[in-house]
Motif scaffolding. Sequence first.
Motif, PDB file in Angstrom:
ATOM      1  N   GLN A  79       0.847  -1.201   0.000  1.00 46.40           N
ATOM      2  CA  GLN A  79       0.000   0.000   0.000  1.00 46.40           C
ATOM      3  C   GLN A  79       0.875   1.241   0.000  1.00 46.40           C
ATOM      4  O   GLN A  79       1.751   1.390   0.860  1.00 46.40           O
ATOM      5  CB  GLN A  79      -0.892   0.009   1.238  1.00 46.40           C
ATOM      6  CG  GLN A  79      -1.796   1.218   1.354  1.00 46.40           C
ATOM      7  CD  GLN A  79      -2.945   1.181   0.374  1.00 46.40           C
ATOM      8  OE1 GLN A  79      -3.723   0.232   0.348  1.00 46.40           O
ATOM      9  NE2 GLN A  79      -3.062   2.206  -0.453  1.00 46.40           N
ATOM     10  N   GLU A  82      -2.322   7.169   0.337  1.00 44.62           N
ATOM     11  CA  GLU A  82      -3.764   7.130   0.113  1.00 44.62           C
ATOM     12  C   GLU A  82      -4.406   8.340   0.776  1.00 44.62           C
ATOM     13  O   GLU A  82      -3.847   8.921   1.703  1.00 44.62           O
ATOM     14  CB  GLU A  82      -4.361   5.824   0.636  1.00 44.62           C
ATOM     15  CG  GLU A  82      -3.884   5.395   2.009  1.00 44.62           C
ATOM     16  CD  GLU A  82      -4.638   6.052   3.154  1.00 44.62           C
ATOM     17  OE1 GLU A  82      -5.748   6.574   2.898  1.00 44.62           O
ATOM     18  OE2 GLU A  82      -4.127   6.053   4.275  1.00 44.62           O
ATOM     19  N   TRP A 103     -11.884   7.750  -2.901  1.00 45.45           N
ATOM     20  CA  TRP A 103     -10.608   7.570  -2.206  1.00 45.45           C
ATOM     21  C   TRP A 103      -9.526   7.373  -3.253  1.00 45.45           C
ATOM     22  O   TRP A 103      -9.676   6.553  -4.155  1.00 45.45           O
ATOM     23  CB  TRP A 103     -10.650   6.341  -1.291  1.00 45.45           C
ATOM     24  CG  TRP A 103      -9.792   6.499  -0.071  1.00 45.45           C
ATOM     25  CD1 TRP A 103      -8.451   6.293   0.014  1.00 45.45           C
ATOM     26  CD2 TRP A 103     -10.225   6.903   1.223  1.00 45.45           C
ATOM     27  NE1 TRP A 103      -8.004   6.536   1.292  1.00 45.45           N
ATOM     28  CE2 TRP A 103      -9.074   6.917   2.059  1.00 45.45           C
ATOM     29  CE3 TRP A 103     -11.462   7.266   1.774  1.00 45.45           C
ATOM     30  CZ2 TRP A 103      -9.132   7.270   3.399  1.00 45.45           C
ATOM     31  CZ3 TRP A 103     -11.506   7.611   3.109  1.00 45.45           C
ATOM     32  CH2 TRP A 103     -10.360   7.616   3.915  1.00 45.45           C
ATOM     33  N   ASN A 104      -8.450   8.129  -3.174  1.00 45.98           N
ATOM     34  CA  ASN A 104      -7.298   7.935  -4.053  1.00 45.98           C
ATOM     35  C   ASN A 104      -6.245   7.113  -3.308  1.00 45.98           C
ATOM     36  O   ASN A 104      -6.092   7.239  -2.091  1.00 45.98           O
ATOM     37  CB  ASN A 104      -6.703   9.274  -4.486  1.00 45.98           C
ATOM     38  CG  ASN A 104      -7.458   9.888  -5.650  1.00 45.98           C
ATOM     39  OD1 ASN A 104      -8.451   9.337  -6.121  1.00 45.98           O
ATOM     40  ND2 ASN A 104      -7.010  11.047  -6.119  1.00 45.98           N
ATOM     41  N   TYR A 105      -5.513   6.303  -4.066  1.00 45.05           N
ATOM     42  CA  TYR A 105      -4.535   5.429  -3.430  1.00 45.05           C
ATOM     43  C   TYR A 105      -3.560   4.885  -4.465  1.00 45.05           C
ATOM     44  O   TYR A 105      -3.780   4.966  -5.674  1.00 45.05           O
ATOM     45  CB  TYR A 105      -5.233   4.244  -2.738  1.00 45.05           C
ATOM     46  CG  TYR A 105      -6.003   3.364  -3.685  1.00 45.05           C
ATOM     47  CD1 TYR A 105      -5.395   2.313  -4.366  1.00 45.05           C
ATOM     48  CD2 TYR A 105      -7.354   3.602  -3.935  1.00 45.05           C
ATOM     49  CE1 TYR A 105      -6.094   1.516  -5.257  1.00 45.05           C
ATOM     50  CE2 TYR A 105      -8.071   2.812  -4.825  1.00 45.05           C
ATOM     51  CZ  TYR A 105      -7.436   1.773  -5.477  1.00 45.05           C
ATOM     52  OH  TYR A 105      -8.129   1.000  -6.365  1.00 45.05           O
ATOM     53  N   GLN A 106      -2.498   4.299  -3.959  1.00 47.19           N
ATOM     54  CA  GLN A 106      -1.535   3.555  -4.768  1.00 47.19           C
ATOM     55  C   GLN A 106      -1.377   2.177  -4.149  1.00 47.19           C
ATOM     56  O   GLN A 106      -1.163   2.055  -2.937  1.00 47.19           O
ATOM     57  CB  GLN A 106      -0.183   4.266  -4.806  1.00 47.19           C
ATOM     58  CG  GLN A 106      -0.207   5.634  -5.476  1.00 47.19           C
ATOM     59  CD  GLN A 106       1.145   6.306  -5.378  1.00 47.19           C
ATOM     60  OE1 GLN A 106       1.520   6.849  -4.341  1.00 47.19           O
ATOM     61  NE2 GLN A 106       1.899   6.243  -6.459  1.00 47.19           N
ATOM     62  N   LYS A 174      -4.649   5.098  -8.317  1.00 48.47           N
ATOM     63  CA  LYS A 174      -5.900   5.855  -8.517  1.00 48.47           C
ATOM     64  C   LYS A 174      -5.646   7.291  -8.078  1.00 48.47           C
ATOM     65  O   LYS A 174      -5.647   7.603  -6.878  1.00 48.47           O
ATOM     66  CB  LYS A 174      -7.032   5.225  -7.722  1.00 48.47           C
ATOM     67  CG  LYS A 174      -8.402   5.879  -7.932  1.00 48.47           C
ATOM     68  CD  LYS A 174      -9.477   5.095  -7.202  1.00 48.47           C
ATOM     69  CE  LYS A 174     -10.850   5.736  -7.403  1.00 48.47           C
ATOM     70  NZ  LYS A 174     -10.954   7.038  -6.684  1.00 48.47           N
ATOM     71  N   GLU A 199      -1.287  12.635   2.566  1.00 48.67           N
ATOM     72  CA  GLU A 199      -2.114  13.309   1.566  1.00 48.67           C
ATOM     73  C   GLU A 199      -1.272  14.262   0.719  1.00 48.67           C
ATOM     74  O   GLU A 199      -1.471  14.370  -0.492  1.00 48.67           O
ATOM     75  CB  GLU A 199      -3.277  14.027   2.250  1.00 48.67           C
ATOM     76  CG  GLU A 199      -4.216  13.052   2.937  1.00 48.67           C
ATOM     77  CD  GLU A 199      -5.439  13.715   3.547  1.00 48.67           C
ATOM     78  OE1 GLU A 199      -5.547  14.963   3.469  1.00 48.67           O
ATOM     79  OE2 GLU A 199      -6.287  12.985   4.096  1.00 48.67           O
ATOM     80  N   LEU A 202       0.576  12.180  -1.808  1.00 43.41           N
ATOM     81  CA  LEU A 202      -0.268  11.795  -2.926  1.00 43.41           C
ATOM     82  C   LEU A 202      -0.432  12.964  -3.893  1.00 43.41           C
ATOM     83  O   LEU A 202      -0.421  12.786  -5.110  1.00 43.41           O
ATOM     84  CB  LEU A 202      -1.638  11.330  -2.423  1.00 43.41           C
ATOM     85  CG  LEU A 202      -2.407  10.405  -3.362  1.00 43.41           C
ATOM     86  CD1 LEU A 202      -1.646   9.098  -3.574  1.00 43.41           C
ATOM     87  CD2 LEU A 202      -3.793  10.111  -2.814  1.00 43.41           C
TER      88      LEU A 202
END
Length: 210
Positions: A79, A82, A103-106, A174, A199, A202
């Motif tokens: 992860q 995010e 929700w944005n994440y990698q 995302k 955050e 990101l």
Amino acid sequence: MYIPKAFAVSELAELHGLIEHSGVATLVCQGEQGLQASHLPLLLVPGEGEFGTLYGHFARANPQWRALADGAEVLVVFQGAEAYVSPSFYPAKAEHGKVVPTWNYQAVHAHGRAAVFDERERLLALVSALSDKHEQRRARPWAVSDAPADYIDSMLRAIVGFALPISRIEGSFKLSQNKSAADFAGVRDGLAASAHEGERQLAARMAQLP
């Protein structure tokens, strides 16, 4: 992993980059007691195998290593950064209001089957490499050799190592790529102004997108 086309990452260097910068990964497999998961720091050797090889270790008391020894297929989840994305970030909210939270994440998923080992020298090399990796940013890095040799020997007897050649790897980053330019910028700027480091990270990743 479900990966919409807009969020798919296929460049191996990018996938490896997230793995290298992640902390604890989640290793999942099917064992005699059903699905099992452990949270482990892992070491990636990028040039070993088609997609690289992951190395790690379990506490010997953790029964999950036996599933690996029996040939269970393994999924490892990494992860990255995010963040919650508020509808208030979107200029479209003021225009028509047809926006919802997301929700944005990698994330990177690595698959394969592992070989376990408990030879002292291999375990010593593994724990030394893991320690060196995570200590290198400290002003006075700790090394395995700083501890008494007999103590390290007792610790090595309490773990089981594994090597996991990656047979398949996939990533989903995302980062609002499916939004309009204005809404994308609104999310990036909103996250960049956050008090939370993750955050802001990101947002910095979003700023690197073409």
